[in-house]
Write an enzyme that holds these catalytic residues in place. Structure first.
Site, PDB file in Angstrom:
ATOM      1  N   GLY A  41       0.836  -1.191   0.000  1.00  0.00           N
ATOM      2  CA  GLY A  41       0.000   0.000   0.000  1.00  0.00           C
ATOM      3  C   GLY A  41       0.871   1.241   0.000  1.00  0.00           C
ATOM      4  O   GLY A  41       2.031   1.195   0.413  1.00  0.00           O
ATOM      5  N   GLN A  46       3.246   9.925   0.818  1.00  0.00           N
ATOM      6  CA  GLN A  46       4.571   9.287   0.817  1.00  0.00           C
ATOM      7  C   GLN A  46       5.377   9.636  -0.425  1.00  0.00           C
ATOM      8  O   GLN A  46       6.577   9.362  -0.477  1.00  0.00           O
ATOM      9  CB  GLN A  46       4.431   7.764   0.924  1.00  0.00           C
ATOM     10  N   CYS A  86       6.747  -0.225   6.850  1.00  0.00           N
ATOM     11  CA  CYS A  86       6.304   0.962   6.122  1.00  0.00           C
ATOM     12  C   CYS A  86       7.396   1.348   5.134  1.00  0.00           C
ATOM     13  O   CYS A  86       8.565   1.402   5.491  1.00  0.00           O
ATOM     14  CB  CYS A  86       6.062   2.104   7.116  1.00  0.00           C
ATOM     15  N   LEU A  87       7.022   1.612   3.889  1.00  0.00           N
ATOM     16  CA  LEU A  87       8.017   1.989   2.877  1.00  0.00           C
ATOM     17  C   LEU A  87       8.742   3.272   3.262  1.00  0.00           C
ATOM     18  O   LEU A  87       9.854   3.511   2.810  1.00  0.00           O
ATOM     19  CB  LEU A  87       7.347   2.153   1.502  1.00  0.00           C
ATOM     20  N   HIS A 128      -3.586   1.518   7.567  1.00  0.00           N
ATOM     21  CA  HIS A 128      -2.219   2.049   7.536  1.00  0.00           C
ATOM     22  C   HIS A 128      -2.142   3.257   6.593  1.00  0.00           C
ATOM     23  O   HIS A 128      -1.563   4.292   6.942  1.00  0.00           O
ATOM     24  CB  HIS A 128      -1.267   0.921   7.084  1.00  0.00           C
ATOM     25  N   GLU A 129      -2.752   3.123   5.410  1.00  0.00           N
ATOM     26  CA  GLU A 129      -2.643   4.202   4.417  1.00  0.00           C
ATOM     27  C   GLU A 129      -3.483   5.427   4.796  1.00  0.00           C
ATOM     28  O   GLU A 129      -3.057   6.565   4.564  1.00  0.00           O
ATOM     29  CB  GLU A 129      -3.017   3.707   3.011  1.00  0.00           C
ATOM     30  N   HIS A 132      -1.545   7.419   7.099  1.00  0.00           N
ATOM     31  CA  HIS A 132      -0.577   8.281   6.395  1.00  0.00           C
ATOM     32  C   HIS A 132      -1.243   9.582   5.963  1.00  0.00           C
ATOM     33  O   HIS A 132      -0.659  10.665   6.086  1.00  0.00           O
ATOM     34  CB  HIS A 132      -0.047   7.591   5.135  1.00  0.00           C
TER      35      HIS A 132
HETATM   36 ZN    ZN Z   1       3.506   3.343   5.526  1.00  0.00          ZN
END
Ligand code: ZN
Length: 178
Positions: A41, A46, A86-87, A128-129, A132
């Site tokens: 995701g 991000q 998390c990226l 999660h997204e 963000h």
């Molecule tokens: Zn993340």
């Protein structure tokens, strides 16, 4: 990443463009980033865009990658603790409690309504997204003891990030000085 993203306006959704970006191109770009990072995701915040748009790859759940604009979560049920990465925080993996199931609403790139009820990994991805988009990282979801444990790791990442920014800025600053 700590800022809350703004809603896309009806006009922006109708035009498929916001802040100088074609939204379909933005989603393509995000998809590349997602695949490169082996993530499931990604939120627009991000990739430096402060608008409410997320990409959720549900292919492990029998679905496919989907973009949701102005996503809203409701009717969360149950609670499951599981490890998340998390990226935006490479190498950091922490246990986060999430709803086991949740309803997702919003619109797709064509402006058509999206209504889903998701559970398991898919429910975790959306929570999660959307976090963000609200400026919340997984490390903000931790209890105090766990937060102290990952704080050093996050501080190191922030140092690296600042170094990278400085390296990026230097040539531009030199040009601007001329
Ligand atoms: Zn993340």
């Amino acid at each position: 990443l700590a800022k809350r993203a703004r809603e896309l306006t009806g006009d922006e959704i109708a035009r498929g463009a916001a802040e100088g970006w074609n939204l379909a191109d933005l989603v393509d770009r995000m998809q590349v980033t997602l695949v490169a990072g082996k993530g499931v995701g990604l939120a627009a915040t991000q990739v430096g865009m402060g608008v409410r748009l997320l990409l959720a790859d549900l292919s492990r759940e029998g679905g496919r990658p989907m973009a949701v604009l102005n996503p809203v979560l409701s009717d969360g049920h149950g609670g499951v603790v599981d490890e998340e990465g998390c990226l935006s925080l490479p190498g950091v993996r922490v246990k986060v409690k999430r709803f086991a199931s949740v309803k997702v609403s919003g619109v797709d790139l064509k402006g058509e309504p999206v209504r889903l009820e998701v559970e398991g990994l898919a429910a975790r991805i959306f929570q999660h997204e959307v976090d963000h988009l609200d400026g919340i990282l997984i490390v903000n979801r931790l209890g105090m003891a766990a937060r102290l444990m990952v704080r050093r790791q996050v501080a190191e990442l922030e140092d690296e990030y600042r170094l990278r920014l400085r390296r990026k800025k230097t040539p531009n600053a030199a040009v601007a000085a001329k």
